[in-house]
Design a protein around this motif. Structure first.
Motif, PDB file in Angstrom:
ATOM      1  N   GLU A   1       1.031  -1.119  -0.274  1.00  0.00           N
ATOM      2  CA  GLU A   1      -0.199   0.038  -0.025  1.00  0.00           C
ATOM      3  C   GLU A   1       1.404   1.127  -0.212  1.00  0.00           C
ATOM      4  O   GLU A   1       1.725   1.467   0.104  1.00  0.00           O
ATOM      5  N   PRO A   2       0.515   2.461  -0.308  1.00  0.00           N
ATOM      6  CA  PRO A   2       1.258   3.684  -0.613  1.00  0.00           C
ATOM      7  C   PRO A   2       1.194   4.130   1.020  1.00  0.00           C
ATOM      8  O   PRO A   2       0.210   3.708   1.630  1.00  0.00           O
ATOM      9  N   MET A   3       2.442   4.567   1.144  1.00  0.00           N
ATOM     10  CA  MET A   3       2.633   5.172   2.016  1.00  0.00           C
ATOM     11  C   MET A   3       2.106   6.200   2.631  1.00  0.00           C
ATOM     12  O   MET A   3       1.443   7.357   1.870  1.00  0.00           O
TER      13      MET A   3
ATOM     14  N   GLY B   1       0.007   8.233  -1.791  1.00  0.00           N
ATOM     15  CA  GLY B   1      -0.474   8.686  -2.925  1.00  0.00           C
ATOM     16  C   GLY B   1      -0.832   7.818  -3.460  1.00  0.00           C
ATOM     17  O   GLY B   1      -1.919   6.550  -2.839  1.00  0.00           O
ATOM     18  N   GLU B   2      -1.003   7.367  -5.025  1.00  0.00           N
ATOM     19  CA  GLU B   2      -2.108   6.714  -5.238  1.00  0.00           C
ATOM     20  C   GLU B   2      -0.508   5.236  -5.368  1.00  0.00           C
ATOM     21  O   GLU B   2       0.693   5.017  -5.711  1.00  0.00           O
ATOM     22  N   ARG B   3      -1.881   3.886  -6.109  1.00  0.00           N
ATOM     23  CA  ARG B   3      -0.667   2.742  -5.805  1.00  0.00           C
ATOM     24  C   ARG B   3       0.728   2.959  -7.134  1.00  0.00           C
ATOM     25  O   ARG B   3       0.184   3.442  -8.088  1.00  0.00           O
ATOM     26  N   LEU B   4       1.543   2.024  -7.055  1.00  0.00           N
ATOM     27  CA  LEU B   4       1.812   2.181  -8.280  1.00  0.00           C
ATOM     28  C   LEU B   4       1.865   1.527  -9.171  1.00  0.00           C
ATOM     29  O   LEU B   4       1.855   2.285 -10.794  1.00  0.00           O
ATOM     30  N   SER B   5       0.699   0.959  -9.729  1.00  0.00           N
ATOM     31  CA  SER B   5      -0.316   0.038 -10.863  1.00  0.00           C
ATOM     32  C   SER B   5      -0.941   0.626 -11.283  1.00  0.00           C
ATOM     33  O   SER B   5      -1.566   0.678 -12.141  1.00  0.00           O
ATOM     34  N   SER B   6      -1.115   2.323 -10.567  1.00  0.00           N
ATOM     35  CA  SER B   6      -1.591   2.714 -10.563  1.00  0.00           C
ATOM     36  C   SER B   6      -1.459   3.787 -11.375  1.00  0.00           C
ATOM     37  O   SER B   6      -1.777   5.055 -12.037  1.00  0.00           O
ATOM     38  N   LEU B   7       0.051   3.803 -12.160  1.00  0.00           N
ATOM     39  CA  LEU B   7       0.781   4.928 -12.796  1.00  0.00           C
ATOM     40  C   LEU B   7       0.310   4.831 -13.827  1.00  0.00           C
ATOM     41  O   LEU B   7       0.543   6.576 -15.063  1.00  0.00           O
ATOM     42  N   PHE B   8      -0.130   4.572 -14.815  1.00  0.00           N
ATOM     43  CA  PHE B   8      -0.282   4.389 -15.903  1.00  0.00           C
ATOM     44  C   PHE B   8      -2.373   4.351 -16.364  1.00  0.00           C
ATOM     45  O   PHE B   8      -2.940   3.876 -15.843  1.00  0.00           O
ATOM     46  N   THR B   9      -2.471   4.927 -17.091  1.00  0.00           N
ATOM     47  CA  THR B   9      -4.438   5.088 -17.503  1.00  0.00           C
ATOM     48  C   THR B   9      -4.542   3.640 -18.400  1.00  0.00           C
ATOM     49  O   THR B   9      -3.767   3.312 -18.998  1.00  0.00           O
ATOM     50  N   GLU B  10      -6.076   2.938 -17.845  1.00  0.00           N
ATOM     51  CA  GLU B  10      -6.560   2.356 -18.501  1.00  0.00           C
ATOM     52  C   GLU B  10      -5.946   2.691 -19.963  1.00  0.00           C
ATOM     53  O   GLU B  10      -6.068   1.889 -21.069  1.00  0.00           O
ATOM     54  N   GLU B  11      -6.640   3.473 -20.677  1.00  0.00           N
ATOM     55  CA  GLU B  11      -6.677   3.958 -21.918  1.00  0.00           C
ATOM     56  C   GLU B  11      -5.154   3.620 -22.223  1.00  0.00           C
ATOM     57  O   GLU B  11      -4.918   3.372 -23.470  1.00  0.00           O
ATOM     58  N   MET B  12      -4.221   4.138 -21.892  1.00  0.00           N
ATOM     59  CA  MET B  12      -2.470   3.837 -22.374  1.00  0.00           C
ATOM     60  C   MET B  12      -2.320   2.764 -22.090  1.00  0.00           C
ATOM     61  O   MET B  12      -1.593   2.312 -23.302  1.00  0.00           O
ATOM     62  N   LEU B  13      -3.151   1.610 -21.634  1.00  0.00           N
ATOM     63  CA  LEU B  13      -2.310   0.347 -21.386  1.00  0.00           C
ATOM     64  C   LEU B  13      -3.198  -0.686 -22.153  1.00  0.00           C
ATOM     65  O   LEU B  13      -2.811  -1.823 -22.619  1.00  0.00           O
ATOM     66  N   ARG B  14      -4.423  -0.163 -22.732  1.00  0.00           N
ATOM     67  CA  ARG B  14      -4.905  -0.896 -24.274  1.00  0.00           C
ATOM     68  C   ARG B  14      -3.967   0.119 -25.211  1.00  0.00           C
ATOM     69  O   ARG B  14      -4.102  -0.249 -26.475  1.00  0.00           O
TER      70      ARG B  14
END
Length: 351
Positions: A224-226, A306-319
């Motif tokens: 989890e993020p600190m 802040g947010e998780r590292l897994s949130s670094l790229f948007t769903e649009e980017m990942l597609r």
């Protein structure tokens, strides 16, 4: 203890340092073929080791300057069936392609060069094409990690460079998440450069490396993020750690060429990013990929608030067309996030 800031660093590497710096990153100093552990459930991995060893033997058998790969084909010198001057390791992220590439480099006598794709394009820009070809053409081997063609200029440049070097007798080994005849697909008008892409692909024998990402076999999800307070305390408690606001670092990365990101994090023991969130656009996202690669190369742990590292790229980017790059970055950064000193204390339940 006051944490340093990456935003205060402005690394510069002189042109004459660039060739000397073309060696595997510290994480791969000690890797060899016999330290690669093939997954018994993935036979392509053991086959890839054999193919890489055979290729390294061909390179080592090169005699004299110029025409080395052709002479090794005509005169024995190895068991690579294709006789091509290039070996291309294709596969998903986390299957050990970079380990194998560095093992080839270590198995080959000097002169030899190793660099990421972005480092090599920067090298050509800094030295000029003719000078870069002159300095590299005496090498036995050029190893290229993370081979990608992200724009038409890179397509033309790398086609010319590899053509010139292989004609001079240089062997080329490369890794990528994309087959050579599919490079550039989904990123620019690749059809307009099909001849160049096919010419490039013709230089390589392709070796497939399959399997799951070894960085996450049986391991827990990213921490989890600190909180901001925990992050600041962690940075203050680790000698030579850095602490930056995420948005400020993203702005600073735009002022530093990606080939200098390794120098940017040199000597940093751990990176702390405050207020992490999804990258606002593709340019920022690709810079973060390059930074993540250099942190991984140097085994620099990463902590965030802040947010998780897994949130670094948007769903649009990942597609999109850079999906594989983004997934590789997440894989590497999540692995690094587990390595922050003292993290287990923060996760120990109390009461």
């Amino acid at each position: 203890m006051v944490a340093l800031r990456l935003c205060d660093r402005n690394p510069r590497v002189e042109a004459d340092e660039l060739i000397a710096a073309l060696v595997p990153p510290p994480r791969f100093d000690q890797v060899r073929f016999d330290t690669y552990l093939p997954n018994p459930d993935e036979p392509s991995q053991a086959a890839a080791v054999q193919a890489c060893q055979a290729f390294a033997e061909r390179v080592a058998a090169r005699r004299g300057q110029g025409g080395g790969w052709l002479r090794s084909l005509l005169g024995g010198g190895g068991s690579q069936p294709s006789g091509k001057p290039g070996l291309y390791l294709d596969g998903g992220f986390g299957v050990g392609k970079t380990h194998l590439l560095a093992s080839i480099w270590h198995a080959v006598p000097e002169p030899r060069a190793y660099g990421t794709f972005v480092e090599l394009t920067h090298l050509v820009g800094a030295l000029g094409f003719t000078q870069a070809v002159r300095l590299l053409s005496g090498h036995r081997l050029l190893a290229i990690d993370e081979f990608e063609l992200d724009d038409p200029g890179d397509t033309m440049l790398m086609t010319r460079l590899i053509s010139e070097l292989t004609a001079a007798g240089v062997f080329v080994a490369a890794t990528s998440n994309t087959l050579p005849d599919k490079l550039g697909e989904g990123r620019f008008a690749a059809d307009n450069f099909l001849r160049e892409i096919q010419s490039l692909a013709s230089k390589f024998a392709v070796v497939r490396v399959d399997g799951p990402d070894y960085r996450h076999r049986g391991l827990p999800e990213a921490p989890e993020p600190m909180t901001d307070q925990e992050l600041a305390a962690s940075a203050a408690g680790i000698p030579d750690a850095s602490l930056d606001d995420f948005d400020a670092l993203c702005a600073h990365l735009a002022k530093v060429h990606p080939s200098q990101y390794g120098r940017l994090v040199a000597g940093v023991s751990a990176v702390h990013l405050r207020g992490l969130h999804a990258a606002p656009d593709q340019d920022v996202a690709l810079r973060l990929v390059a930074l993540g690669d250099r942190l991984y190369d140097r085994a620099v742990p990463v902590a965030v608030s802040g947010e998780r590292l897994s949130s670094l790229f948007t769903e649009e980017m990942l597609r999109g067309g850079y999906r594989k790059k983004y997934l590789r970055a997440i894989s590497r950064l999540v692995a690094l996030s587990r390595d922050i000193p003292g993290r287990e204390k923060l996760e120990t339940p109390t009461g």
